[in-house]
Write a protein that holds these residues in place. Sequence first.
Motif, mmCIF file in Angstrom:
data_model
loop_
_atom_site.group_PDB
_atom_site.id
_atom_site.type_symbol
_atom_site.label_atom_id
_atom_site.label_comp_id
_atom_site.label_asym_id
_atom_site.label_seq_id
_atom_site.Cartn_x
_atom_site.Cartn_y
_atom_site.Cartn_z
ATOM 1 N N CYS A 185 -47.613 -1.326 -53.480
ATOM 2 C CA CYS A 185 -46.552 -1.319 -54.477
ATOM 3 C C CYS A 185 -45.430 -2.194 -53.926
ATOM 4 N N ARG A 186 -44.232 -2.071 -54.459
ATOM 5 C CA ARG A 186 -43.116 -2.864 -53.949
ATOM 6 C C ARG A 186 -41.832 -2.052 -54.065
ATOM 7 N N LEU A 187 -40.900 -2.366 -53.214
ATOM 8 C CA LEU A 187 -39.580 -1.758 -53.270
ATOM 9 C C LEU A 187 -38.666 -2.756 -53.967
ATOM 10 N N SER A 188 -38.012 -2.308 -55.042
ATOM 11 C CA SER A 188 -37.261 -3.243 -55.880
ATOM 12 C C SER A 188 -35.952 -2.649 -56.358
ATOM 13 N N VAL A 189 -35.063 -3.552 -56.748
ATOM 14 C CA VAL A 189 -33.822 -3.181 -57.426
ATOM 15 C C VAL A 189 -34.108 -3.142 -58.924
ATOM 16 N N ALA A 190 -33.631 -2.100 -59.586
ATOM 17 C CA ALA A 190 -33.794 -1.998 -61.039
ATOM 18 C C ALA A 190 -32.476 -1.581 -61.661
ATOM 19 N N GLU A 191 -32.326 -1.925 -62.933
ATOM 20 C CA GLU A 191 -31.102 -1.580 -63.663
ATOM 21 C C GLU A 191 -31.440 -1.419 -65.139
ATOM 22 N N PRO A 192 -30.526 -0.831 -65.932
ATOM 23 C CA PRO A 192 -30.791 -0.665 -67.362
ATOM 24 C C PRO A 192 -31.080 -2.008 -68.038
ATOM 25 N N VAL A 197 -41.908 0.574 -56.984
ATOM 26 C CA VAL A 197 -42.411 0.190 -58.304
ATOM 27 C C VAL A 197 -43.886 -0.171 -58.150
ATOM 28 N N SER A 198 -44.706 0.407 -59.006
ATOM 29 C CA SER A 198 -46.119 0.064 -59.017
ATOM 30 C C SER A 198 -46.460 -0.600 -60.347
ATOM 31 N N SER A 199 -46.698 0.192 -61.370
ATOM 32 C CA SER A 199 -46.984 -0.379 -62.690
ATOM 33 C C SER A 199 -45.712 -0.705 -63.467
ATOM 34 N N GLY A 200 -44.605 -0.075 -63.106
ATOM 35 C CA GLY A 200 -43.358 -0.259 -63.845
ATOM 36 C C GLY A 200 -43.208 0.679 -65.025
ATOM 37 N N ARG A 201 -44.196 1.543 -65.232
ATOM 38 C CA ARG A 201 -44.174 2.435 -66.397
ATOM 39 C C ARG A 201 -42.994 3.410 -66.359
ATOM 40 N N THR A 202 -42.739 3.986 -65.176
ATOM 41 C CA THR A 202 -41.637 4.948 -65.070
ATOM 42 C C THR A 202 -40.299 4.285 -65.380
ATOM 43 N N LEU A 203 -40.115 3.059 -64.879
ATOM 44 C CA LEU A 203 -38.886 2.335 -65.187
ATOM 45 C C LEU A 203 -38.750 2.130 -66.693
ATOM 46 N N LYS A 204 -39.808 1.652 -67.312
ATOM 47 C CA LYS A 204 -39.766 1.345 -68.743
ATOM 48 C C LYS A 204 -39.456 2.581 -69.576
ATOM 49 N N GLU A 233 -34.996 -7.371 -59.016
ATOM 50 C CA GLU A 233 -35.035 -8.065 -57.727
ATOM 51 C C GLU A 233 -35.952 -7.323 -56.760
ATOM 52 N N PRO A 234 -37.035 -7.949 -56.311
ATOM 53 C CA PRO A 234 -37.890 -7.300 -55.313
ATOM 54 C C PRO A 234 -37.250 -7.355 -53.931
ATOM 55 N N ILE A 235 -37.479 -6.306 -53.143
ATOM 56 C CA ILE A 235 -36.974 -6.272 -51.771
ATOM 57 C C ILE A 235 -38.109 -6.476 -50.770
ATOM 58 N N MET A 236 -39.209 -5.745 -50.946
ATOM 59 C CA MET A 236 -40.324 -5.904 -50.012
ATOM 60 C C MET A 236 -41.620 -5.411 -50.641
ATOM 61 N N ALA A 237 -42.727 -6.043 -50.246
ATOM 62 C CA ALA A 237 -44.047 -5.541 -50.609
ATOM 63 C C ALA A 237 -44.374 -4.372 -49.686
#
Length: 224
Positions: free
Chosen positions: A103-110, A171-178, A186-190
Amino acid sequence: MSQPPAPEPIVIAVPKGRILSEALPLLAAAGIVPEPAFGDENSRALRFRTGDPGIELIRVRAFDVATFVAHGAAQLGIVGSDVLAEFDYPELYAPVDLDIGHCRLSVAEPAELAARDDPRGWSHVRVATKYPHVTAQHFARRGVQAECIKLNGAMELAPTLGLAARIVDLVSSGRTLKENGLVEVEPIMAVSARLVVNRAAMKTRAHVFPLVEAFRTAVGKKAA
């Protein structure tokens, strides 16, 4: 003449949750077969025997695997590279990338904020995360001042409740974010799962090195 006491078993810490199902085939390929109760989702047990009397498993929270191994309560463990980066324990050696738990560690926002936002213009951010160390380091490299609010879960609620405009999370599939109205900006690390070893145990416990090699061989066969 009395027999010398049997050596203490090697303890391997494995994480609860998403990595565990991917780790089980690797454990089996490395010759480690847990007792049946290990696969019982209703079991409250945390320590389990295996087919080898010299090896036991403990099942703990993903963030705690590194701590158990670093402090010598377990000799080996399976843990995400995100956790290793967050804690940065000098007592840990991570010799094998297990090629699971990707997965990846990322920054997310509304999404509505992202539509008018440009990360290149950030100078100060307020972020909810369970990775304050990695998050602060990431933004410091970019010259951005980060105010990190430590949360252990339900990160996606932080923007909607006004706790922080942005989050840093896996973040994996991004479903939870959506489903929570957020987008990855912005991705931080794989991230992938690693086999970690207590450095002292690597030197003092004779059976640790063969186990490391067994995992290395199992990963190689999986990739072949």
